[in-house]
Design an enzyme around this catalytic site. Structure first.
Site, PDB file in Angstrom:
ATOM      1  N   SER A 151      15.707  11.571  21.601  1.00 16.33           N
ATOM      2  CA  SER A 151      16.901  12.394  21.562  1.00 16.33           C
ATOM      3  C   SER A 151      18.057  11.669  22.260  1.00 16.33           C
ATOM      4  O   SER A 151      18.398  10.551  21.892  1.00 16.33           O
ATOM      5  CB  SER A 151      16.602  13.759  22.193  1.00 16.33           C
ATOM      6  N   ASP A 317      12.591  17.902  12.032  1.00 17.19           N
ATOM      7  CA  ASP A 317      13.661  17.859  13.039  1.00 17.19           C
ATOM      8  C   ASP A 317      14.993  18.060  12.326  1.00 17.19           C
ATOM      9  O   ASP A 317      15.475  17.173  11.627  1.00 17.19           O
ATOM     10  CB  ASP A 317      13.631  16.510  13.755  1.00 17.19           C
ATOM     11  N   HIS A 350      12.578  19.238  16.508  1.00 18.64           N
ATOM     12  CA  HIS A 350      13.100  18.187  17.388  1.00 18.64           C
ATOM     13  C   HIS A 350      12.167  17.914  18.563  1.00 18.64           C
ATOM     14  O   HIS A 350      12.049  16.772  19.027  1.00 18.64           O
ATOM     15  CB  HIS A 350      14.483  18.591  17.895  1.00 18.64           C
TER      16      HIS A 350
END
Length: 387
Positions: A151, A317, A350
């Site tokens: 991320s 995601d 995610h």
């Protein structure tokens, strides 16, 4: 597989001011970090782990007397794990502006003797990478075997390859993107507005009032958490399940299990996270865009990168979709860089980058084995140390 065991955070006070991209300067900056494994004699087996929004330097292991204090990537890092601490010296560092020990909004401003609060300068991904480089300088590490992050951490890994191309051999970018979409910026803005409109925020100087803007933090976390999960995971875990067999026909009471879950996540988050830090880190996310200075051309932005890359995405995601990872891959291919790409079929959304998924971990295990086989010198050096 074993854990790295009991760990102890260390700290480094930078020996010179840290200039920031905004033009501001952090005159006095301390970084908190942890290390796992052994730095080899040639100091060539170091791996830097970059953290995401609400994580910290505590990447693996646990603290003495705290049974539920496992590091946030403990399933990935340790003896015999994909990032094997029997082969690598792993470093986790808390970034400036965060709230887990490194200099941040709750720290004392040496100019006023009071917490910085809203006066803490805006920090960027590039600023964090510069601070991390200073830590490596202090540890005597000239070049990283690899930098890895998921991320926001993946954005830092990318930034490393263009800011310090000669100091990193491999970059592993997981569940990330070359910049935020308008939708992602919008989610961040909703979360920030929830915080700044909380009456307990006091313009960011809530420390002096002895309060915490928990209402805003709760809502911010709830908004963020929705984006971390896939629709399939929400459906399988919660569906339309209600708390009670009979509906209360109320607009105020919790009716559905998903509502209860989000409120629980919000309550927990508001107990430990700093509101000003949330504003700073989400803004750093918004600002990250290496192609901005190249007329939006990511290929040109990454032209100076010399590291080998592994880019990983997850099918469900939707915050940082596989399409965004493929933009990174294309830019690297345009520059004839060595890049591997894995798109993992995983249901978690995610948050998949934090999960124990056999296919995902096998990809990382194989890639780290490649790094170890090609570049890591024999073991037998010095342990991590405080400076």
């Amino acid at each position: 597989m074993a854990s790295v065991g009991i760990v102890t955070p260390q700290s480094l006070r930078l020996n010179a001011p840290l200039p920031l991209r905004s033009g501001a300067v952090l005159d006095d900056c301390t970084l908190v970090y942890e290390t796992y494994g052994t730095l080899n004699a040639t100091r060539s087996n170091a791996v830097l782990v970059c953290h995401a929004l609400n994580a910290s330097h505590h990447v693996a292991g646990r603290y003495e007397g705290q049974d539920k204090s496992e590091g946030w990537w403990d399933n990935l890092i340790g003896p015999g794990k994909p990032l094997d601490t029997d082969r690598f010296f792993v470093i986790g560092v808390n970034n400036p502006g965060s709230c887990f020990g490194s200099t941040g909004p709750a720290s004392t401003d040496p100019k006023t003797g009071r917490p910085y609060g809203a006066d803490f300068p805006v920090v960027t991904v590039e600023d964090w990478v510069d601070a991390q480089a200073r830590l490596l300088d202090a540890l005597g590490i000239e070049q990283l075997a690899a930098v890895i992050g998921g991320s926001l951490g993946g954005m830092q890994a990318m930034s490393w390859t263009v800011r310090y191309p000669q100091r990193v051999r491999h970059a592993i970018v997981v569940a990330s993107a070359p910049n935020l979409s308008a939708q992602n910026i919008a989610f961040n803005e909703v979360a920030r507005r929830a915080i700044v409109t909380d009456p307990d925020f006091h313009g960011g100087h809530f420390y002096a009032h002895g309060v915490v803007p928990k209402r805003g933090l709760r809502v911010a976390r709830m908004v963020g958490h929705i984006t971390y999960l896939s629709d399939d995971v929400m459906a399988s875990k919660f569906g339309r399940q209600t708390l009670n067999p009979e509906l209360a026909y109320s607009t105020q009471d919790i009716e559905f299990q998903i509502e209860s879950y989000l409120r629980y996540q919000g309550d927990k988050f508001s107990d430990y996270f700093d509101a000003n830090t949330y504003l700073l880190i989400t803004r750093a996310l918004d600002y990250f865009d290496p192609a901005r200075e190249f007329d939006g051309d990511l290929s040109r932005a990454l032209a100076g990168a010399t590291a080998k890359f592994l880019v990983v995405s997850f099918t469900t995601d939707w915050r940082f979709s596989p399409e965004r990872s493929r933009e990174i891959v294309k830019a690297l291919v345009d520059n004839r860089r060595d890049v591997s790409y894995a798109e993992i079929d995983a249901p978690h959304g995610h948050d998949a980058f934090l999960m124990t998924d056999a296919r995902y971990h096998n990809v990382l295990r194989a890639y780290f084995a490649r790094i170890a086989d090609e570049a890591v010198a024999p073991a037998g050096g010095i342990k991590g140390f405080a400076v």
